[in-house]
Scaffold this active site. Structure first.
Site, mmCIF file in Angstrom:
data_model
loop_
_atom_site.group_PDB
_atom_site.id
_atom_site.type_symbol
_atom_site.label_atom_id
_atom_site.label_comp_id
_atom_site.label_asym_id
_atom_site.label_seq_id
_atom_site.Cartn_x
_atom_site.Cartn_y
_atom_site.Cartn_z
ATOM 1 N N ASP A 273 -3.880 -9.119 8.140
ATOM 2 C CA ASP A 273 -2.733 -9.012 9.044
ATOM 3 C C ASP A 273 -2.665 -7.623 9.683
ATOM 4 O O ASP A 273 -2.066 -7.450 10.745
ATOM 5 C CB ASP A 273 -1.428 -9.336 8.319
ATOM 6 N N ARG B 11 -4.761 1.297 -1.021
ATOM 7 C CA ARG B 11 -4.652 -0.146 -0.777
ATOM 8 C C ARG B 11 -4.450 -0.955 -2.045
ATOM 9 O O ARG B 11 -5.179 -0.789 -3.025
ATOM 10 C CB ARG B 11 -5.914 -0.650 -0.056
ATOM 11 N N ILE C 187 -4.171 -7.726 -1.000
ATOM 12 C CA ILE C 187 -3.437 -8.986 -1.102
ATOM 13 C C ILE C 187 -4.032 -10.038 -0.162
ATOM 14 O O ILE C 187 -4.296 -11.165 -0.559
ATOM 15 C CB ILE C 187 -1.939 -8.794 -0.755
ATOM 16 N N CYS D 234 0.829 -1.196 0.000
ATOM 17 C CA CYS D 234 0.000 0.000 0.000
ATOM 18 C C CYS D 234 0.867 1.251 0.000
ATOM 19 O O CYS D 234 2.094 1.186 0.051
ATOM 20 C CB CYS D 234 -0.895 0.018 1.244
ATOM 21 N N ASN E 16 1.571 -0.573 5.459
ATOM 22 C CA ASN E 16 2.085 -1.003 4.159
ATOM 23 C C ASN E 16 2.991 -2.202 4.392
ATOM 24 O O ASN E 16 3.995 -2.088 5.102
ATOM 25 C CB ASN E 16 2.871 0.141 3.499
#
Length: 660
Positions: free
Chosen positions: A120, A69, A72, A2, A95
């Site tokens: 995450d 963004r 992923i 990001c 990021n």
């Protein structure tokens, strides 16, 4: 992956929503899938996004966080950022990737934390709540993030251990701005575009601007393995939280079979962790040992053919496609290739725009092109970077050992031997660039091994810069040593072993400031995420503890790595001569790009900046064209620098419509 940014401003009129929006927009390629902003003042929080109200420029909020963004992990709206804890007192923009987040999430849930997503990012939020800044010790991955803690009224910035993800900041009189890229900070009207001459001086020596300096006065980089705490009162704390340990106390026993087994299992685990993705992934494949090992390990763990991507040149001396094809056939990959031709100079403005600072590593050209090609097929790519820094793969490590022995000889003997070595090299018809570098290098040899190493990796040494600078420029930088970044790293190494000391220097300089910057910028410019298995910090600490004589054994580099994977790669690849990721700019500057380099570097605008003498530039170009010397790396550095002035100071060319 990001782009992140944010601002704190305690004085009226406060944070402006239109400026934060520009900060996000200018790096939209880092995150094309989603955008979000949050504005906070005295407990009042307003979040903006597709379904939220937008703020007017008069709202005057104290804290703003912005995010672009590239989705992923957890592609759902639950992964939207900025993200907060349950009660909205902790907000984050992030990021990167935390590869051990499933284990951390389980541990945090047992402690009572509630999760709303499968991302995450949320693990970092709750990890910070539980462990404060010590949460950094728990994360395994690559990251740059900012957390606003409303309860403690402080901003917490952090960057990963090896510096895979960038983070820059600016502050003045209670005003603090941070971002993934410098041009994002430049969108703020309070930030001036004044050139940092110390940074420019360092760039010409090293081919990059080393942390924490930035090319713009006032904009600084948070170094790898550091965090920053900022309070609106103006109090700032910057601190290192991790370092790689080469000390003798950590050295492993020399049981070759066991060490090879641990290298293999460690790298297999690192690859497995980096193959976790909710989007398609592949691998860069150069045909060298490191990328070939990564592809081989990916193929073992993948149920479908691995997608591989390679770059080549028309010049056989620089082309590695034949080796990449060997690996592709061996592991039955879905292979794709791209050939770079001299018209690559047409993307110079684009490279300058994306790199934000002068950056003289010409291999950025093929790296950008292979990333652009790769994005057509996948969103995540694994690379073989850092194998050389872990296992002493560069030829300069061998040369440094030879130099150390040579400089210990009596001076009269050295003076007699040096011309003889150069005559022998000439008689062997060494490549022009190799011979030139040897001659220049031997001329600068001293008993100071750190300085000798700097001579190996420099673009311009101090003598060469002095011959190029105008008198005014020379006076302004004469008291600053542009190689202090390297010599400081040399002194900080906690080892007396020469090879380990060299590895320490490269891991703290060339790796994070050049290689990782190049890959991050080239991939993110194309909305592509790059993951680097060799840079897993646990694997790197194990590699650092290996005896250096098992990395560089005699004249054989990567001895133990090759032994660990002897059955994986064909002998023709395993024992091939190292090529590096070079670019044939030397020939280009004598032929296809000859007119271009003269036109740009001798242009009135270029010389009118007052940094370089016309005679010095002319001498450099004429010597290169006439084959008297190979100055290609110097010429590229100067071309990139001048283009940077035109793009960022004069605001023309690539990205001009987004310039503030």
């Amino acid at each position: 992956m990001c782009g992140i940014c944010g601002e704190i401003k305690v004085d009226a009129p406060g944070v402006r929503a239109d400026v934060v929006k520009k900060m996000c927009d200018v790096m939209a390629y880092r995150g094309p899938d989603d955008e979000g902003m949050v504005f906070i003042r005295e407990g009042r929080t307003v979040e903006t996004g597709p379904s939220s109200r937008s703020l007017s420029v008069d709202d005057g909020f104290e804290v703003a966080l912005g995010h672009r963004r590239l989705s992923i992990i957890d592609l759902s709206p639950a992964g939207h950022q900025p993200m907060s804890n349950e009660d909205g007192t902790v907000w984050i923009v992030f990021n990167g990737e935390i590869y051990n987040f499933p284990e951390l999430k389980e541990e945090l849930e047992k402690k009572g934390h509630r999760f709303r997503s499968k991302s995450d990012t949320e693990t970092i939020v709750h990890g910070y709540e539980e462990w404060d800044v010590a949460c950094l010790e728990r994360f395994r991955g690559m990251f740059a993030f900012a957390i606003w803690d409303a309860r403690k009224r402080r901003l917490f910035l952090a960057r990963d251990r090896l510096g895979k993800k960038p983070l820059v900041y600016w502050m003045k009189n209670g005003h603090f701005i941070f971002a993934s890229e410098m041009k994002s900070i430049l969108q703020a009207p309070d930030v001036e575009r004044r050139v940092n001459l110390r940074a420019l001086h360092s760039y010409l020596a090293l081919q990059y601007v080393p942390s924490p300096e930035g090319i713009f006065e006032g904009i600084r980089k948070l170094p790898p393995a550091h965090f920053l705490l900022y309070e609106p009162s103006g109090r700032v704390r910057v601190e290192r939280y991790w370092t790689l340990d080469f000390s003798p106390a950590r050295k492993e026993k020399e049981d070759l079979q066991e060490l090879c087994s641990r290298i293999r299992s460690g790298l297999e685990e690192s690859v497995r962790l980096r193959m976790i993705s909710d989007v398609p992934l592949g691998a860069f494949l150069s045909g060298g040992i490191d990328s070939s090992i990564i592809v081989g390990l990916m193929a073992k763990q993948s149920t479908a053919p691995v997608k591989t991507f390679s770059i080549g040149f028309d010049e056989p001396e620089f082309d590695e496609l034949s080796y990449a094809r060997i690996i592709s056939r061996r592991f039955a990959t879905d292979h794709h290739e791209f050939v770079v031709r001299p018209d690559a100079i047409d993307i110079l403005n684009k490279l300058v725009w994306h790199f934000n600072e002068p950056f003289a590593d010409s291999s950025a050209i093929p790296t950008y092109y292979v990333a652009k090609m790769t994005k057509d097929f996948v969103t995540v790519v694994l690379t073989g970077d850092a194998g050389d820094e872990n296992f002493a793969g560069y030829g300069r490590y061998r040369r440094a050992k030879w130099v150390a022995a040579f400089t210990k000889l009596p001076e009269p003997f050295r003076k007699t031997l040096m011309p003889a070595i150069l005559r022998k090299a000439a008689s062997l018809h060494w490549r022009e660039k190799t011979f030139t570098r040897l001659a220049d290098f031997m001329e600068g040899l001293t008993g100071d091994q750190a300085r000798n190493y700097a001579e190996q990796v420099k673009i311009f040494n101090r003598k060469e810069m002095d011959s190029l600078y105008t008198r005014a420029m020379g006076e302004q930088v004469k008291s600053f040593d542009p190689f202090s970044f390297l010599t400081d790293a040399w002194e900080e190494a906690k080892t007396d072993d020469l090879v380990d000391r060299l590895l320490h220097v490269d891991i703290h300089s060339y790796l994070p400031e050049d290689l990782l910057v190049k890959v991050d910028i080239a991939t993110m410019a194309n909305s592509l995420e790059a993951r680097v298995p060799f840079l897993d910090h646990e694997f790197m600490q194990f590699a650092a503890a290996l005896p250096s004589r098992l990395k560089l054994r005699g004249t054989e580099s990567k001895f133990l790595l090759k032994r660990a994977f002897a059955d994986l790669l064909p002998e023709g690849v395993m024992n091939r001569k190292k090529m590096g990721f070079g670019v044939p700019v030397s020939r280009w500057f004598r032929h296809e790009l000859k007119g271009y380099m003269y036109d740009v570097l001798l242009d009135k605008r270029t010389l009118g900046r007052g940094y370089f003498e016309k005679t010095g530039i002319e001498r450099l170009l004429d010597e290169h064209v006439s084959l008297r010397n190979d100055h290609s790396s110097k010429i590229w550095a100067l071309l990139f620098l001048e283009t940077w002035f035109r793009v960022f100071i004069e605001r023309e060319g690539e990205g001009a419509s987004l310039h503030a």
